[in-house]
Design a protein around this motif. Structure first.
Motif, mmCIF file in Angstrom:
data_model
loop_
_atom_site.group_PDB
_atom_site.id
_atom_site.type_symbol
_atom_site.label_atom_id
_atom_site.label_comp_id
_atom_site.label_asym_id
_atom_site.label_seq_id
_atom_site.Cartn_x
_atom_site.Cartn_y
_atom_site.Cartn_z
ATOM 1 N N ASP A 68 0.783 -1.059 -0.091
ATOM 2 C CA ASP A 68 0.000 -0.008 0.202
ATOM 3 C C ASP A 68 1.001 1.385 -0.081
ATOM 4 O O ASP A 68 1.479 1.452 1.030
ATOM 5 N N SER A 69 1.089 1.845 -1.155
ATOM 6 C CA SER A 69 2.178 2.932 -1.249
ATOM 7 C C SER A 69 1.765 4.176 -0.325
ATOM 8 O O SER A 69 2.382 4.932 0.215
ATOM 9 N N THR A 70 0.309 4.308 0.079
ATOM 10 C CA THR A 70 -0.033 5.684 1.012
ATOM 11 C C THR A 70 0.715 5.381 2.258
ATOM 12 O O THR A 70 1.102 6.276 2.902
ATOM 13 N N MET A 71 0.609 3.982 2.710
ATOM 14 C CA MET A 71 0.953 3.596 3.985
ATOM 15 C C MET A 71 2.268 3.254 4.257
ATOM 16 O O MET A 71 2.974 3.277 5.101
ATOM 17 N N GLY A 72 3.017 2.564 2.908
ATOM 18 C CA GLY A 72 4.436 2.428 2.977
ATOM 19 C C GLY A 72 4.311 1.107 3.624
ATOM 20 O O GLY A 72 5.332 0.681 4.330
ATOM 21 N N GLN A 73 3.343 0.048 3.614
ATOM 22 C CA GLN A 73 3.274 -1.215 4.554
ATOM 23 C C GLN A 73 2.734 -1.920 3.390
ATOM 24 O O GLN A 73 2.173 -1.749 2.426
ATOM 25 N N ILE A 74 2.898 -3.421 3.810
ATOM 26 C CA ILE A 74 2.338 -4.525 3.063
ATOM 27 C C ILE A 74 0.807 -4.840 3.822
ATOM 28 O O ILE A 74 0.640 -5.131 5.215
ATOM 29 N N VAL A 75 -0.270 -4.631 3.206
ATOM 30 C CA VAL A 75 -1.628 -4.625 3.707
ATOM 31 C C VAL A 75 -2.434 -5.750 3.023
ATOM 32 O O VAL A 75 -2.479 -6.318 2.097
ATOM 33 N N VAL A 76 -3.213 -6.254 4.039
ATOM 34 C CA VAL A 76 -3.980 -7.653 3.780
ATOM 35 C C VAL A 76 -5.280 -7.175 2.752
ATOM 36 O O VAL A 76 -5.902 -6.137 3.242
ATOM 37 N N THR A 77 -5.538 -7.720 1.718
ATOM 38 C CA THR A 77 -6.548 -7.229 0.698
ATOM 39 C C THR A 77 -7.762 -8.339 0.795
ATOM 40 O O THR A 77 -8.600 -8.052 0.190
ATOM 41 N N LYS A 78 -7.609 -9.384 1.514
ATOM 42 C CA LYS A 78 -8.840 -10.346 1.520
ATOM 43 C C LYS A 78 -8.612 -11.118 2.800
ATOM 44 O O LYS A 78 -7.426 -11.645 3.473
ATOM 45 N N ASP A 79 -9.929 -11.217 3.757
ATOM 46 C CA ASP A 79 -9.712 -11.851 4.842
ATOM 47 C C ASP A 79 -9.392 -13.373 4.864
ATOM 48 O O ASP A 79 -9.493 -14.094 3.770
ATOM 49 N N GLY A 80 -8.464 -13.856 5.874
ATOM 50 C CA GLY A 80 -7.885 -15.045 6.076
ATOM 51 C C GLY A 80 -8.984 -16.155 6.680
ATOM 52 O O GLY A 80 -10.273 -15.696 6.847
ATOM 53 N N LYS A 81 -8.198 -17.017 7.661
ATOM 54 C CA LYS A 81 -9.234 -17.897 8.345
ATOM 55 C C LYS A 81 -9.877 -16.996 9.328
ATOM 56 O O LYS A 81 -9.654 -15.821 9.660
ATOM 57 N N PRO A 82 -10.978 -17.698 10.111
ATOM 58 C CA PRO A 82 -11.805 -16.939 10.739
ATOM 59 C C PRO A 82 -11.007 -16.231 11.937
ATOM 60 O O PRO A 82 -11.501 -15.003 12.359
ATOM 61 N N ASP A 83 -10.061 -16.886 12.491
ATOM 62 C CA ASP A 83 -9.192 -16.164 13.733
ATOM 63 C C ASP A 83 -8.178 -15.604 13.067
ATOM 64 O O ASP A 83 -7.183 -15.426 13.690
ATOM 65 N N GLY A 84 -7.875 -15.442 11.932
ATOM 66 C CA GLY A 84 -6.722 -15.060 11.318
ATOM 67 C C GLY A 84 -6.859 -13.633 10.878
ATOM 68 O O GLY A 84 -7.503 -12.602 11.403
ATOM 69 N N GLU A 85 -5.972 -13.108 9.696
ATOM 70 C CA GLU A 85 -5.671 -11.655 9.245
ATOM 71 C C GLU A 85 -7.290 -11.374 8.628
ATOM 72 O O GLU A 85 -8.041 -11.963 8.108
ATOM 73 N N LYS A 86 -7.341 -9.904 8.700
ATOM 74 C CA LYS A 86 -8.702 -9.372 7.970
ATOM 75 C C LYS A 86 -8.241 -8.221 7.163
ATOM 76 O O LYS A 86 -7.036 -7.577 7.352
ATOM 77 N N VAL A 87 -8.936 -7.870 6.028
ATOM 78 C CA VAL A 87 -8.779 -6.658 5.328
ATOM 79 C C VAL A 87 -8.425 -5.789 6.024
ATOM 80 O O VAL A 87 -8.894 -5.225 7.127
ATOM 81 N N GLY A 88 -7.217 -4.985 5.728
ATOM 82 C CA GLY A 88 -6.675 -3.610 6.231
ATOM 83 C C GLY A 88 -5.642 -3.914 7.289
ATOM 84 O O GLY A 88 -4.829 -2.882 7.767
ATOM 85 N N ASP A 89 -5.612 -5.283 7.693
ATOM 86 C CA ASP A 89 -4.227 -5.593 8.634
ATOM 87 C C ASP A 89 -3.154 -5.215 7.947
ATOM 88 O O ASP A 89 -3.012 -5.371 6.711
ATOM 89 N N ILE A 90 -2.012 -5.130 8.612
ATOM 90 C CA ILE A 90 -0.611 -4.761 8.186
ATOM 91 C C ILE A 90 0.316 -5.947 8.645
ATOM 92 O O ILE A 90 0.329 -6.149 9.855
#
Length: 140
Positions: A68-90
């Protein structure tokens, strides 16, 4: 004017100076019975208001994230497993392997080199370990 200019501090730096580092630990993934131990981690936050989410996946695994060039970070684009990563997580850190030696790869410090991040992720191979550990920072 002979007075030296005071060092400039960006607003973001000033905001985060008040936040303590995240401190956490996790068991390092292993293959079979080889017990490698526990990783003790201190990680400064990159967001003003956030929490850390430590996710373990059995290998092989899938992850949808991109720079994500505005944040300068790698950002999640799709939710993972139920207790995992969510969209917007870095994605902040991942386990990685140099031969049989595990390490913790700092994704945030290398976010401008996505190929290197992907290379670190794919070192988590079934020939070495059964799981991968991913560390995400989630905005609150």
């Amino acid at each position: 004017n002979t007075n030296p200019r005071p060092p400039s501090i960006s607003r973001a730096d000033a905001l985060f100076e008040q936040r303590p580092d995240f401190e956490f630990s996790f068991e390092i993934p292993k293959k079979g019975i080889a017990d490698i131990g526990t990783a003790e981690v201190k990680l400064p936050p990159v967001l003003e208001n956030s929490e850390l989410v430590v996710v373990r996946y059995d290998l092989p695994f899938g992850l949808s994230a991109e720079p994500d060039s505005t944040m300068g970070q790698i950002v999640v684009t799709k939710d993972g497993k139920p207790d995992g990563e969510k969209v917007g997580d870095i994605l902040r850190q991942t386990t990685y392997w140099r031969g049989k030696n595990p390490g913790l790869f700092d994704v945030s410090k290398n976010a401008d080199n996505f190929d290197l991040v992907v290379q670190a992720l794919v070192t988590n191979d079934l020939s070495i370990a059964d799981e991968i550990v991913l560390v995400f920072e989630r905005p609150l």
